[in-house]
Design a protein around this motif. Structure first.
Motif, PDB file in Angstrom:
ATOM      1  N   GLY A 274       0.828  -1.208   0.000  1.00 58.16           N
ATOM      2  CA  GLY A 274       0.000   0.000   0.000  1.00 58.16           C
ATOM      3  C   GLY A 274       0.859   1.252   0.000  1.00 58.16           C
ATOM      4  N   TYR A 275       2.105   1.111   0.443  1.00 61.20           N
ATOM      5  CA  TYR A 275       3.110   2.184   0.413  1.00 61.20           C
ATOM      6  C   TYR A 275       4.451   1.468   0.504  1.00 61.20           C
ATOM      7  CZ  TYR A 275       2.835   1.227   5.413  1.00 61.20           C
ATOM      8  OH  TYR A 275       2.819   0.590   6.630  1.00 61.20           O
ATOM      9  N   PRO A 276       5.519   2.078   0.006  1.00 63.22           N
ATOM     10  CA  PRO A 276       6.799   1.357   0.008  1.00 63.22           C
ATOM     11  C   PRO A 276       7.211   0.961   1.426  1.00 63.22           C
ATOM     12  CG  PRO A 276       6.913   3.315  -1.386  1.00 63.22           C
ATOM     13  CD  PRO A 276       5.607   3.395  -0.641  1.00 63.22           C
TER      14      PRO A 276
ATOM     15  N   LEU B 137      12.124   8.534   9.543  1.00 67.53           N
ATOM     16  CA  LEU B 137      10.696   8.156   9.546  1.00 67.53           C
ATOM     17  C   LEU B 137      10.308   7.344   8.311  1.00 67.53           C
ATOM     18  CD1 LEU B 137       9.032  11.390  10.938  1.00 67.53           C
ATOM     19  CD2 LEU B 137       9.853   9.387  12.173  1.00 67.53           C
ATOM     20  N   HIS B 138      10.735   7.804   7.147  1.00 71.25           N
ATOM     21  CA  HIS B 138      10.371   7.097   5.919  1.00 71.25           C
ATOM     22  C   HIS B 138      11.618   6.596   5.189  1.00 71.25           C
ATOM     23  CE1 HIS B 138       6.030   8.924   5.617  1.00 71.25           C
ATOM     24  NE2 HIS B 138       6.183   8.070   6.615  1.00 71.25           N
ATOM     25  N   TYR B 139      12.469   5.879   5.928  1.00 67.40           N
ATOM     26  CA  TYR B 139      13.664   5.267   5.318  1.00 67.40           C
ATOM     27  C   TYR B 139      13.197   4.248   4.289  1.00 67.40           C
ATOM     28  CZ  TYR B 139      17.624   2.010   5.037  1.00 67.40           C
ATOM     29  OH  TYR B 139      18.617   1.184   4.593  1.00 67.40           O
TER      30      TYR B 139
ATOM     31  N   VAL C 148      10.037  -1.698  11.292  1.00 70.01           N
ATOM     32  CA  VAL C 148       9.388  -2.118  10.048  1.00 70.01           C
ATOM     33  C   VAL C 148       7.996  -1.510   9.956  1.00 70.01           C
ATOM     34  CG1 VAL C 148       8.589  -4.073   8.674  1.00 70.01           C
ATOM     35  CG2 VAL C 148      10.650  -4.306  10.059  1.00 70.01           C
ATOM     36  N   ASP C 149       7.804  -0.662   8.946  1.00 67.40           N
ATOM     37  CA  ASP C 149       6.496  -0.023   8.719  1.00 67.40           C
ATOM     38  C   ASP C 149       6.052  -0.496   7.343  1.00 67.40           C
ATOM     39  OD1 ASP C 149       4.344   1.667   8.220  1.00 67.40           O
ATOM     40  OD2 ASP C 149       5.356   3.469   8.956  1.00 67.40           O
ATOM     41  N   ALA C 150       5.049  -1.384   7.313  1.00 65.25           N
ATOM     42  CA  ALA C 150       4.697  -2.011   6.034  1.00 65.25           C
ATOM     43  C   ALA C 150       3.257  -2.489   6.071  1.00 65.25           C
ATOM     44  CB  ALA C 150       5.612  -3.207   5.780  1.00 65.25           C
TER      45      ALA C 150
ATOM     46  N   GLY D 230      -4.021  -0.928   4.989  1.00 64.34           N
ATOM     47  CA  GLY D 230      -3.855  -0.633   6.409  1.00 64.34           C
ATOM     48  C   GLY D 230      -2.496   0.021   6.606  1.00 64.34           C
ATOM     49  N   ASP D 231      -2.023   0.037   7.839  1.00 59.35           N
ATOM     50  CA  ASP D 231      -0.741   0.674   8.143  1.00 59.35           C
ATOM     51  C   ASP D 231      -0.287   0.095   9.479  1.00 59.35           C
ATOM     52  OD1 ASP D 231       1.390   2.402   8.102  1.00 59.35           O
ATOM     53  OD2 ASP D 231       0.211   4.242   8.242  1.00 59.35           O
ATOM     54  N   ILE D 232       0.848  -0.616   9.454  1.00 56.35           N
ATOM     55  CA  ILE D 232       1.335  -1.281  10.674  1.00 56.35           C
ATOM     56  C   ILE D 232       2.829  -1.020  10.826  1.00 56.35           C
ATOM     57  CG2 ILE D 232       1.618  -3.492  11.892  1.00 56.35           C
ATOM     58  CD1 ILE D 232      -0.569  -4.689  10.157  1.00 56.35           C
TER      59      ILE D 232
ATOM     60  N   ILE E  51      -2.138   9.867  14.816  1.00 55.13           N
ATOM     61  CA  ILE E  51      -3.407   9.303  14.310  1.00 55.13           C
ATOM     62  C   ILE E  51      -3.674   9.798  12.886  1.00 55.13           C
ATOM     63  CG2 ILE E  51      -5.932   9.269  14.610  1.00 55.13           C
ATOM     64  CD1 ILE E  51      -5.565   9.386  17.582  1.00 55.13           C
ATOM     65  N   HIS E  52      -4.044   8.882  12.010  1.00 52.69           N
ATOM     66  CA  HIS E  52      -4.548   9.271  10.685  1.00 52.69           C
ATOM     67  C   HIS E  52      -5.480   8.189  10.181  1.00 52.69           C
ATOM     68  CE1 HIS E  52      -1.910   6.441   8.507  1.00 52.69           C
ATOM     69  NE2 HIS E  52      -0.919   6.821   9.303  1.00 52.69           N
ATOM     70  N   GLY E  53      -6.304   8.520   9.204  1.00 54.55           N
ATOM     71  CA  GLY E  53      -7.214   7.545   8.607  1.00 54.55           C
ATOM     72  C   GLY E  53      -6.468   6.563   7.722  1.00 54.55           C
TER      73      GLY E  53
ATOM     74  N   VAL F  75      -3.230   5.189   2.169  1.00 54.09           N
ATOM     75  CA  VAL F  75      -2.700   4.876   3.509  1.00 54.09           C
ATOM     76  C   VAL F  75      -2.936   6.049   4.460  1.00 54.09           C
ATOM     77  CG1 VAL F  75      -0.318   5.551   2.935  1.00 54.09           C
ATOM     78  CG2 VAL F  75      -0.759   4.017   4.849  1.00 54.09           C
ATOM     79  N   HIS F  76      -2.974   7.248   3.931  1.00 54.42           N
ATOM     80  CA  HIS F  76      -3.399   8.405   4.725  1.00 54.42           C
ATOM     81  C   HIS F  76      -4.765   8.823   4.185  1.00 54.42           C
ATOM     82  CE1 HIS F  76       1.088   9.379   5.711  1.00 54.42           C
ATOM     83  NE2 HIS F  76       0.627   8.345   6.381  1.00 54.42           N
ATOM     84  N   ASP F  77      -5.789   8.213   4.709  1.00 55.30           N
ATOM     85  CA  ASP F  77      -7.151   8.419   4.213  1.00 55.30           C
ATOM     86  C   ASP F  77      -7.861   9.456   5.092  1.00 55.30           C
ATOM     87  OD1 ASP F  77      -8.238   7.015   1.909  1.00 55.30           O
ATOM     88  OD2 ASP F  77      -9.930   6.452   3.168  1.00 55.30           O
TER      89      ASP F  77
ATOM     90  N   MET G  69      -3.248   4.253  15.297  1.00 57.89           N
ATOM     91  CA  MET G  69      -2.600   4.988  16.390  1.00 57.89           C
ATOM     92  C   MET G  69      -1.139   4.570  16.338  1.00 57.89           C
ATOM     93  SD  MET G  69      -5.312   5.210  19.497  1.00 57.89           S
ATOM     94  CE  MET G  69      -6.436   3.845  19.240  1.00 57.89           C
ATOM     95  N   GLU G  70      -0.262   5.547  16.204  1.00 60.63           N
ATOM     96  CA  GLU G  70       1.143   5.239  15.955  1.00 60.63           C
ATOM     97  C   GLU G  70       2.100   6.181  16.678  1.00 60.63           C
ATOM     98  OE1 GLU G  70       2.898   6.090  12.175  1.00 60.63           O
ATOM     99  OE2 GLU G  70       1.130   7.078  11.379  1.00 60.63           O
ATOM    100  N   PRO G  71       2.159   6.088  18.022  1.00 56.28           N
ATOM    101  CA  PRO G  71       3.174   6.878  18.696  1.00 56.28           C
ATOM    102  C   PRO G  71       4.575   6.387  18.310  1.00 56.28           C
ATOM    103  CG  PRO G  71       2.173   5.318  20.215  1.00 56.28           C
ATOM    104  CD  PRO G  71       1.404   5.214  18.936  1.00 56.28           C
TER     105      PRO G  71
ATOM    106  N   ILE H  22       5.256   2.145  17.192  1.00 54.18           N
ATOM    107  CA  ILE H  22       4.304   1.022  17.283  1.00 54.18           C
ATOM    108  C   ILE H  22       3.013   1.535  16.660  1.00 54.18           C
ATOM    109  CG2 ILE H  22       3.130  -0.631  18.770  1.00 54.18           C
ATOM    110  CD1 ILE H  22       5.326  -0.096  20.897  1.00 54.18           C
ATOM    111  N   GLU H  23       2.634   0.901  15.578  1.00 55.39           N
ATOM    112  CA  GLU H  23       1.479   1.386  14.813  1.00 55.39           C
ATOM    113  C   GLU H  23       0.518   0.242  14.546  1.00 55.39           C
ATOM    114  OE1 GLU H  23       2.414   2.790  10.802  1.00 55.39           O
ATOM    115  OE2 GLU H  23       0.678   4.137  10.924  1.00 55.39           O
ATOM    116  N   ASP H  24      -0.726   0.441  14.955  1.00 54.72           N
ATOM    117  CA  ASP H  24      -1.766  -0.559  14.695  1.00 54.72           C
ATOM    118  C   ASP H  24      -2.908   0.078  13.925  1.00 54.72           C
ATOM    119  OD1 ASP H  24      -0.296  -1.813  17.146  1.00 54.72           O
ATOM    120  OD2 ASP H  24      -1.547  -3.407  16.289  1.00 54.72           O
TER     121      ASP H  24
HETATM  122  N1  GLY Z   1       3.392   4.354   6.692  1.00 55.54           N
HETATM  123  C1  GLY Z   1       3.278   5.765   6.775  1.00 55.54           C
HETATM  124  C2  GLY Z   1       2.736   6.164   8.062  1.00 55.54           C
HETATM  125  O1  GLY Z   1       2.945   5.490   9.040  1.00 55.54           O
HETATM  126  O2  GLY Z   1       1.997   7.103   8.183  1.00 55.54           O
END
Ligand code: GLY
Ligand code: MN
Ligand code: MN
Length: 525
Positions: free
Chosen positions: A290-292, A304-306, A321-323, A332-334, A415-417, A422-424, A438-440, A492-494
């Motif tokens: 959904g994103y690199p 942040l976006h290595y 790992v953000d994937a 989604g975004d994890i 927080i984002h949609g 991925v940023h909805d 939620m991704e602190p 940590i992003e869920d």
């Molecule tokens: N994967 C991009 C972000 O966490 O917003």
């Protein structure tokens, strides 16, 4: 048969001016085409109710984009177009006429081309377009200008299927009363004039904006209307079908994270973890990210976006790992962060525990109809207390000074949609159908400290602002602690869905606690 050398194939391609495109890889809809097509129709009906009978909407597919010479990037449909039509084919234009009695939905698509058919594959026939989208009226792309010129001029277009003389009467009445609107999601000008002074620059010739301006000139009493906010509002609340697909999408991504953890170990390369993750997407029908993927070890975890994934991981590194997969158009975004040797060091654990507690605090206060701002605050409060305890900030009193110190290490919104993008879009309150993360995260970079000692750029082009004495004192006081925790980056992003029953963590299958992580890292092949 002997194979043609690739260079000959390529020059033939160039001669024919047919690019080797990677078509969007649309699989049969999850849960069945019937459910998907019904949902698409409901999305369009809702949009038309919002737009109203005075409005006509024109929506373009995304252009193809060149990767290099005669090779294109994999095609990605424009998000609102995908949301409303489900169509992955380029050169498609959707026209919605909410004021029409019966023929409210039109798609203009490209014609059959025998050469393209052979080189790039099948172009959808009108019947197939209808079957995939539920849009009954399909015409050739070349018919669009004539159709729109007639419509905006107040006469019934000649079309196939034929349109009854009074079908568009409500829209024609709006034209007569000078309240008709031509809506699109394209900016109507060429952007603001230089220095933000004067009228906007004229649209770029040949652009969609120029086409809209030309159409407006042909009509009287027609205004151009930016419909982007209509879709960002609608997309804030996921339909039942979207929720179902998003659940599966995030489930695949969460399982992929577990695969990545199993593949990680010292001396392996970041790209090996990335490969394990993306293999899982493909194997489960997600076909793409959904994103690199962000796979950053050691100091790379603090970028942040290595995106390179080219470092060999070392014993003692943390890996961030953000994937997440793009499954059937929903993403989604994890993010998970873990030690590549399977054991958190004391310093890594200290930072990890703060971020985990922050996310838990966010989860705790996130309820049906609660405010997003409350969840943001709950997370920030835990982060602030944690940083104070570790000596990474010094200001105990809430206020601008404390905020600035916290923001040195807590650098992005939590927080984002999620959804088509991925940023909805996401509203200010969590309602049934809100999908979000939620991704602190905390990123301890020595460079960030040194940057605080440099003059900050002045606002609005003003003179640079020198660091205050208080800032210099802060930097000197926390430096030893920053050295202790340096190069530790933890996020940590869920992915979550709010429903009538409350908060649902869609990414529950991705190991998250220290115990769960230490158990799984390095256990795979
Ligand atoms: N994967 C991009 C972000 O966490 O917003
Ligand atoms: Mn995110
Ligand atoms: Mn992310």
């Amino acid at each position: 048969m002997k194979r043609l050398p690739i260079s000959i194939v390529c020059s033939v391609l160039a001669l024919l001016l047919v690019s080797p495109q990677l078509a969007a890889r649309q699989l049969p809809p999850y849960g069945g085409a019937k459910e998907y097509v019904a949902d698409l129709a409901a999305r369009r009906a809702q949009a038309m109710t919002t737009l109203g009978s005075d409005t006509v909407l024109v929506m373009w597919s995304a252009p193809t984009r060149v990767y290099s010479t005669d090779v294109d990037y994999e095609y990605r449909q424009e998000s609102n177009m995908l949301y409303l039509s489900g169509l992955e084919q380029e050169d498609s234009i959707l026209v919605l006429i909410p004021g029409a009695k019966s023929k409210r939905e039109w798609l203009f698509t490209r014609d059959y081309d025998p050469r393209r058919e052979h080189w790039n594959g099948h172009t959808l026939t009108a019947a197939e377009v209808t079957q995939q989208t539920g849009v009954a009226n399909v015409m050739s792309l070349g018919a669009l200008d004539g159709f729109m010129t007639a419509l905006l001029g107040g006469t019934t277009p000649t079309a196939a299927p034929a349109i009854d003389a009074d079908d568009f009467a409500a829209f024609f009445e709006a034209l007569k009363q000078s309240k008709a609107r031509l809506a699109s999601t394209v900016g109507v000008g060429g952007g603001p004039a230089r220095g933000n002074a004067g009228p906007p620059a004229p649209p770029i010739p040949g652009s969609n904006a120029a086409w809209l301006a030309g159409m407006q000139q042909k009509a009287t009493g027609l205004t151009l209307f930016n419909a982007a906010p209509v879709f960002s509002t609608q997309r804030q609340v996921k339909t039942a079908y979207e929720q179902k697909v998003l659940r599966r999408s995030v489930e695949i991504s969460a399982e992929a994270h577990a695969q990545g953890m199993m593949a990680a170990r010292p001396d392996r390369w970041e790209y090996e973890v990335e490969a394990a993750i993306e293999y899982w997407y493909m194997k489960n029908g997600a076909m793409s990210w959904g994103y690199p993927s962000i796979v950053g070890s050691g100091p790379n975890a603090t970028t942040l976006h290595y995106g390179k994934s080219t470092r060999q991981m070392k014993n003692g590194d943390l890996l961030l790992v953000d994937a997440a997969a793009n499954f059937q158009g929903l993403t989604g975004d994890i993010t998970r962060t873990y030690p590549v040797n399977g054991k958190f060091s004391a310093e890594q654990k200290a930072i990890y525990e703060i971020v985990l507690a922050a996310q838990n605090a966010g989860i705790e206060v996130t309820k049906l109809n609660s405010a997003r701002a409350d969840s943001v605050k709950a997370m920030r409060d835990v982060i602030t207390r944690g940083l104070l305890k570790l000596g990474l900030i010094t200001e105990a009193e809430p206020g601008p000074a404390q905020d600035q110190q916290v923001s040195t290490w807590y650098t992005h919104g939590p927080i984002h949609g999620i959804g088509v993008d991925v940023h909805d879009p996401l509203g200010a309150n969590f309602v049934a159908g809100s999908a979000f993360v939620m991704e602190p995260g905390l990123y301890i970079r020595l460079q960030a400290l040194d940057d605080l000692l440099k003059p900050a750029p002045g606002r609005g082009g003003g003179a640079p602002v020198e660091p205050t004495q208080a800032m210099k004192d802060f930097v000197e006081k926390v430096r030893p602690m920053v050295i202790k925790y340096k190069d530790i980056g933890v996020r940590i992003e869920d992915s979550f869905l709010m429903t009538d029953k409350g908060l649902e963590r869609l990414s529950a299958k991705a190991p998250r606690t220290i115990e769960e992580i230490e158990k799984i890292v390095g256990t795979g092949k």
